[in-house]
Each structure stands twice: as structure tokens, then as C-alpha cells.
Design an enzyme around this catalytic site. Structure first.
Site, PDB file in Angstrom:
ATOM      1  CE1 TYR A   1      76.140  46.412 -69.757  1.00 20.45           C
ATOM      2  CE2 TYR A   1      74.811  47.899 -71.090  1.00 20.45           C
ATOM      3  CZ  TYR A   1      75.707  47.688 -70.066  1.00 20.45           C
ATOM      4  OH  TYR A   1      76.174  48.757 -69.351  1.00 20.45           O
TER       5      TYR A   1
ATOM      6  CG  HIS B   1      79.889  43.956 -61.188  1.00 23.25           C
ATOM      7  ND1 HIS B   1      78.669  44.132 -61.777  1.00 23.25           N
ATOM      8  CD2 HIS B   1      79.643  43.530 -59.921  1.00 23.25           C
ATOM      9  CE1 HIS B   1      77.710  43.831 -60.903  1.00 23.25           C
ATOM     10  NE2 HIS B   1      78.278  43.480 -59.769  1.00 23.25           N
TER      11      HIS B   1
ATOM     12  CE1 TYR C   1      79.493  48.691 -69.847  1.00 19.20           C
ATOM     13  CE2 TYR C   1      80.679  48.367 -67.785  1.00 19.20           C
ATOM     14  CZ  TYR C   1      79.493  48.457 -68.493  1.00 19.20           C
ATOM     15  OH  TYR C   1      78.300  48.316 -67.832  1.00 19.20           O
TER      16      TYR C   1
ATOM     17  CE  LYS D   1      82.719  54.631 -70.785  1.00 16.11           C
ATOM     18  NZ  LYS D   1      83.337  53.928 -69.685  1.00 16.11           N
TER      19      LYS D   1
ATOM     20  N   PRO E   1      72.586  56.231 -71.812  1.00 17.06           N
ATOM     21  CG  PRO E   1      70.751  55.637 -70.496  1.00 17.06           C
ATOM     22  CD  PRO E   1      71.134  56.425 -71.686  1.00 17.06           C
TER      23      PRO E   1
HETATM   24  C1  LIG Z   1      68.220  56.891 -66.007  1.00 18.79           C
HETATM   25  C2  LIG Z   1      69.667  57.309 -66.047  1.00 18.79           C
HETATM   26  C3  LIG Z   1      70.660  56.342 -65.899  1.00 18.79           C
HETATM   27  C4  LIG Z   1      72.005  56.709 -65.913  1.00 18.79           C
HETATM   28  N1  LIG Z   1      72.967  55.732 -65.746  1.00 18.79           N
HETATM   29  C5  LIG Z   1      74.268  56.083 -65.722  1.00 18.79           C
HETATM   30  C6  LIG Z   1      75.303  55.116 -65.432  1.00 18.79           C
HETATM   31  O1  LIG Z   1      75.044  53.932 -65.182  1.00 18.79           O
HETATM   32  N2  LIG Z   1      76.594  55.533 -65.392  1.00 18.79           N
HETATM   33  C7  LIG Z   1      76.922  56.841 -65.634  1.00 18.79           C
HETATM   34  O2  LIG Z   1      78.113  57.177 -65.588  1.00 18.79           O
HETATM   35  N3  LIG Z   1      75.973  57.790 -65.883  1.00 18.79           N
HETATM   36  C8  LIG Z   1      74.654  57.456 -65.931  1.00 18.79           C
HETATM   37  N4  LIG Z   1      73.689  58.431 -66.118  1.00 18.79           N
HETATM   38  C9  LIG Z   1      74.078  59.845 -66.300  1.00 18.79           C
HETATM   39  C10 LIG Z   1      74.386  60.557 -64.981  1.00 18.79           C
HETATM   40  O3  LIG Z   1      73.354  60.386 -64.057  1.00 18.79           O
HETATM   41  C11 LIG Z   1      74.626  62.061 -65.258  1.00 18.79           C
HETATM   42  O4  LIG Z   1      75.577  62.150 -66.282  1.00 18.79           O
HETATM   43  C12 LIG Z   1      75.118  62.805 -64.005  1.00 18.79           C
HETATM   44  O5  LIG Z   1      74.050  63.043 -63.124  1.00 18.79           O
HETATM   45  C13 LIG Z   1      75.755  64.152 -64.387  1.00 18.79           C
HETATM   46  O6  LIG Z   1      76.089  64.856 -63.226  1.00 18.79           O
HETATM   47  P1  LIG Z   1      76.086  66.451 -63.229  1.00 18.79           P
HETATM   48  O7  LIG Z   1      76.483  66.853 -61.853  1.00 18.79           O
HETATM   49  O8  LIG Z   1      76.837  66.948 -64.391  1.00 18.79           O
HETATM   50  O9  LIG Z   1      74.569  66.863 -63.529  1.00 18.79           O
HETATM   51  P2  LIG Z   1      73.273  66.637 -62.658  1.00 18.79           P
HETATM   52  O10 LIG Z   1      73.352  65.379 -61.877  1.00 18.79           O
HETATM   53  O11 LIG Z   1      72.130  66.824 -63.594  1.00 18.79           O
HETATM   54  O12 LIG Z   1      73.303  67.846 -61.622  1.00 18.79           O
HETATM   55  C14 LIG Z   1      72.994  69.172 -61.986  1.00 18.79           C
HETATM   56  C15 LIG Z   1      72.385  69.870 -60.796  1.00 18.79           C
HETATM   57  O13 LIG Z   1      72.164  71.246 -61.112  1.00 18.79           O
HETATM   58  C16 LIG Z   1      70.922  71.634 -60.575  1.00 18.79           C
HETATM   59  N5  LIG Z   1      70.453  72.819 -61.309  1.00 18.79           N
HETATM   60  C17 LIG Z   1      69.940  72.871 -62.553  1.00 18.79           C
HETATM   61  N6  LIG Z   1      69.639  74.136 -62.883  1.00 18.79           N
HETATM   62  C18 LIG Z   1      69.968  74.910 -61.817  1.00 18.79           C
HETATM   63  C19 LIG Z   1      69.874  76.295 -61.548  1.00 18.79           C
HETATM   64  N7  LIG Z   1      69.375  77.149 -62.471  1.00 18.79           N
HETATM   65  N8  LIG Z   1      70.292  76.767 -60.351  1.00 18.79           N
HETATM   66  C20 LIG Z   1      70.795  75.904 -59.425  1.00 18.79           C
HETATM   67  N9  LIG Z   1      70.905  74.572 -59.633  1.00 18.79           N
HETATM   68  C21 LIG Z   1      70.494  74.075 -60.815  1.00 18.79           C
HETATM   69  C22 LIG Z   1      70.054  70.396 -60.755  1.00 18.79           C
HETATM   70  O14 LIG Z   1      68.928  70.404 -59.893  1.00 18.79           O
HETATM   71  C23 LIG Z   1      71.036  69.287 -60.413  1.00 18.79           C
HETATM   72  O15 LIG Z   1      71.029  68.958 -59.049  1.00 18.79           O
HETATM   73  C24 LIG Z   1      72.350  58.087 -66.104  1.00 18.79           C
HETATM   74  C25 LIG Z   1      71.361  59.050 -66.244  1.00 18.79           C
HETATM   75  C26 LIG Z   1      70.022  58.686 -66.226  1.00 18.79           C
HETATM   76  C27 LIG Z   1      68.958  59.762 -66.388  1.00 18.79           C
END
Ligand SMILES: Cc1cc2nc3c(=O)[nH]c(=O)nc-3n(C[C@H](O)[C@H](O)[C@H](O)COP(=O)(O)OP(=O)(O)OC[C@H]3O[C@@H](n4cnc5c(N)ncnc54)[C@H](O)[C@@H]3O)c2cc1C
Length: 396
Positions: A204, A74, A387, A299, A295
Site C-alpha cells: 500500500y 499472507h 485488517y 472489507k 476497497p
Molecule cells: C474493484 C473492486 C475491488 C474490490 N476488492 C475487494 C477486496 O479486496 N476485498 C473485499 O472484501 N471486497 C472487495 N470488493 C468488494 C466486493 O467485491 C463486494 O463487496 C462483493 O461483491 C459483495 O458481494 P454481494 O454478493 O453482496 O454483491 P454482488 O457481488 O454485487 O452480487 C450481487 C448480485 O446480484 C445480481 N443482481 C443485481 N440485481 C439483480 C436483480 N434485479 N435480479 C437478479 N439479480 C440481480 C448481480 O448481477 C450480482 O451478481 C471490491 C469491489 C470492487 C468493485
């Protein structure tokens, strides 16, 4: 069972999996432990929009094949308010930068497949994860595997990639971590629908009855969001009501929203949260374990992947070359990017959502800002630059 590895990674979200992949490219061993099942991790609906730097990184480290085939590039977004829809052309404003629609579920699938194909140690459905001996140079990870066997893994560093509700942040010494946070008096009701998107790029919309967003996952699957109250009950939103409200908030003359079967719906609270420092000795936090953004600016996923790109380089210097300087700089370097994204996400959120309450001051400021962003090239460039990703990613 006792074992050892170089880096113990808690969490198989995008941050933990990508870190394990990047470390392997540098010849560093790791284990990833995850308390959910593989199927759950691969199906968890979350982000879907990648900054230009994130796609380039994934391509550069051999993870771009399916993204290039299935992702949607996009070159801008639509901003809608007061019944008008305006296009912001990112490529024109930023000298060619773009974003890519490719769902987090697919990135996680690609990463899990790549790690397993490389013979990585990936343990799903673990329980009772603990990190210990954090004041020593060889800390300890403990967990119970899916079969019920307790494990101890001695390592040279631990990466807390376990998301907002994980255990690593709270394992840091009491008083070390400072938290800056902001709550918002509204949530997002998000749906996934099996219907081709009604738009070529994201819309948006600031509507006087609340924010709405039309995004997508593929050419066949749409993702849409509605601002709802912070304590909203999903039971009050049958499918017909959701489509009617989306039509109401996203509607402009001459444009129609296509509807279709809703396959998933959920309410997500909005929060800004930054924990610092992101490191205590040999324990490093990355991604949602250290910070959350609302969200609106898309980011969170991009920040998580940026953190581990910096962290992989820092751990390589520390563990392979014996140079601690990049690890010492990790927290400050990541937090600079985090705070830029935190500001941008807060700004987008504040500009587009309707605050509950009768005050006319806030809405008028929002409209003034939206008119400015859609009429001044300088203001539009600020949005476009943030963005598409303000700080470049370095992966030498
Ligand atoms: C509805 C929604 C829409 C979003 N839209 C966007 C978007 O458009 N663009 C964008 O950039 N971001 C977006 N985000 C944010 C993005 O999804 C998160 O920032 C991203 O998932 C972060 O990745 P992470 O690996 O840090 O954490 P997570 O994806 O949360 O991964 C953490 C992992 O650790 C595991 N875990 C937790 N505790 C333990 C434990 N004690 N032992 C072992 N494992 C454990 C969890 O099960 C999980 O699998 C959105 C989030 C939501 C909720």
C-alpha cells in the site's frame, strides 16, 4: 408458473450463493435468481482478499478445498510513504492471524459448483425481478426466466443479496431506510496483468502523486491499482502509461516492478454507503445491497459473507425452530460489524490517498499517521486487528 420455497434469494454474488449453501446445510430450501449469466458471474473481477474468519468459515462448510490448494496466505502487508517501505507483521501483532489471497471469481465458481452439485435451484439470466407482499408472512418473488416464462415463487422469507444496484433495498417501504454515505474525490484504476507479483505481500503506497496498490490473484497473476481523479477517462491510460505510473508511485531503491500483458482494466469509484435497517419484516438485505465500502481495507466481500452467516442462523431459527429473536437482532448485529469495517475502510482510504487541492494540512496529517502506524506497536496492532477481521464469525 407458480411455485413455493422457504427462502427466495435475489442475486448470485458471494452473499446470495453462500446463503443458499449455508441454508441447505441446515435443511432449508431456497431458490437463487440472478440476472447475469453464469459465465459473467464467474468472470467478474472484484475482491481477492479474505479475512482469517472468512477462510475458516469456508473451510468449515466444505468450500475450502481449492482455496487451500491455490490460495496464498499472507502474514502482513507493506506500507510505503515518503520513499520508505515498512512491513507490518500481522501474525506477530495479532497473535497469529493472517489473510488469504483467493479471488472472488474463484469463490463464486466454487459456490456455483457446490450448489449445482447439490441440486439447488439456481436461475441465471432472469429479468424483471420483483418482490411483493412484503407486509405478509409469505411474500412473493416474481421473475422471468431465460426462456421468457414468468414465475411467481411464494416463500417464507426473501434475501436481498442483489448488490448496490439491485431492486430489494428500494422495495422496502418509503421512509423506512436511512442512508449514511460519503463520496471520495478520486477513483481507482485497476488492472489485471499476466505477470508474477513483484512482491510477496501487498504494498500500500502513499505517494505525493497519488495512492498505488500492488496486490495479486495467484502466483502468476498480478492485480495493481492507481488513484486517479473521480471523473477519469480510461481511454487516457494506455498500458505503457499505467506501468510507468505504477513504477513511479511504487518504486523504492533496490526493488523492481515486473510488467506483463494487461488482460483487464477498469475504473472503480470510491464510496462509503450504509443503509439501515437491513430488514423489513420477511425481507432481509445482505452484502452490497445494504452497504458499500471503498476497497482500500479489503472489507466488502468479507462483510457480505459475514452478513449471510448471521442471516443463515437467524433464518434457521425463524423458519425451522419458530424462534424470531435472531431474525429480530439480525440488522443491529450486522450493522455493528458493518460500521467497524466502514470506519476502518474510511481511515485506510483517508490515510493513503492524496486529496486534490493545494492544502498542506491533510498531507502532513497523513504522514504523521503513517509514521505512527509504522513505529508504534499499539497503532500497528490496531491496523492489523482490523485488517485481519475484528469481529469473529460464529457458525455453530
Ligand atoms: C474493484 C473492486 C475491488 C474490490 N476488492 C475487494 C477486496 O479486496 N476485498 C473485499 O472484501 N471486497 C472487495 N470488493 C468488494 C466486493 O467485491 C463486494 O463487496 C462483493 O461483491 C459483495 O458481494 P454481494 O454478493 O453482496 O454483491 P454482488 O457481488 O454485487 O452480487 C450481487 C448480485 O446480484 C445480481 N443482481 C443485481 N440485481 C439483480 C436483480 N434485479 N435480479 C437478479 N439479480 C440481480 C448481480 O448481477 C450480482 O451478481 C471490491 C469491489 C470492487 C468493485
Amino acid at each position: 408458473m407458480t411455485a413455493s420455497t422457504q427462502v427466495a434469494i435475489v442475486g448470485a454474488g458471494p452473499a446470495g450463493l453462500l446463503l443458499s449453501h449455508l441454508l441447505a446445510l441446515r435443511g432449508i430450501d431456497s431458490i437463487v435468481v440472478e440476472n447475469r449469466s453464469r459465465a459473467y458471474c464467474e468472470a467478474r473481477q472484484r475482491a481477492g482478499l479474505l479475512e482469517a474468519g472468512t477462510t475458516e468459515l469456508l473451510r468449515g462448510v466444505g468450500l475450502g478445498q481449492r482455496m487451500d490448494a491455490e490460495g496464498l496466505e499472507h502474514g502482513g502487508i507493506y506500507l510505503q510513504f515518503a520513499g520508505e517501505r515498512h512491513h507490518l507483521d500481522f501474525k506477530d501483532l495479532t497473535g497469529g492471524r493472517w489473510v488469504t489471497i483467493y479471488a472472488q471469481t474463484e469463490i463464486v465458481k466454487d459456490l456455483i459448483q457446490a450448489r449445482l452439485a447439490a441440486g439447488a435451484q439456481l436461475e441465471f439470466e432472469v429479468s424483471d425481478t420483483e418482490v411483493a407482499d412484503l407486509d405478509q408472512d409469505r411474500p412473493l418473488l416474481r421473475y422471468t426466466d431465460a426462456a421468457g416464462t414468468r414465475h411467481e415463487v411464494r416463500c417464507e422469507a426473501i434475501a436481498g443479496c442483489d448488490g448496490f444496484h439491485g431492486i430489494c433495498r428500494d422495495s422496502m417501504p418509503p421512509g423506512l431506510v436511512q442512508v449514511a454515505e460519503r463520496g471520495y474525490p478520486y477513483s481507482w484504476l485497476g488492472i489485471l496483468a499476466t505477470v508474477p507479483p513483484s512482491t510477496d505481500e501487498l504494498i500500500y503506497a502513499r505517494h505525493e502523486d497519488g495512492f498505488a496498490l500492488h496486490t495479486m490473484r495467484t502466483r502468476q497473476v498480478s492485480r495493481l491499482y492507481l488513484q486517479v481523479s473521480a471523473d477519469e477517462d480510461i481511454e487516457r491510460w494506455p498500458d505503457d502509461r499505467i506501468w510507468a505510473e505504477l513504477r513511479h508511485r511504487l518504486g523504492v531503491p533496490g526493488w523492481q516492478l515486473k510488467d506483463g500483458p494487461i488482460t483487464e482494466k477498469a475504473i472503480t469509484p470510491m464510496r462509503s454507503f450504509v443503509a439501515s435497517p437491513m430488514r423489513y419484516r420477511r425481507l432481509f438485505l445482505a452484502g452490497d445491497a445494504a452497504h458499500i465500502v471503498p476497497p482500500t481495507g479489503a472489507k466488502g466481500l468479507n462483510l457480505a459473507m459475514a452478513d449471510v452467516t448471521v442471516l443463515a442462523t437467524a433464518l434457521t431459527s425463524l423458519l425451522r425452530d419458530g424462534d424470531p429473536a435472531p431474525a429480530d437482532a439480525y440488522s443491529d448485529a450486522s450493522l455493528r460489524r458493518v460500521w467497524r469495517a466502514t470506519h476502518f475502510s474510511w481511515w485506510m482510504t483517508s490515510m493513503l490517498h492524496v486529496d486534490p487541492g493545494p492544502d498542506r494540512f491533510g498531507p502532513e496529517l497523513q504522514l504523521a499517521q503513517l509514521r505512527y502506524v509504522t513505529s508504534s506497536r499499539a497503532a500497528a496492532t490496531t491496523l492489523a486487528e482490523n485488517y485481519t477481521g475484528y469481529y469473529p464469525l460464529h457458525w455453530p
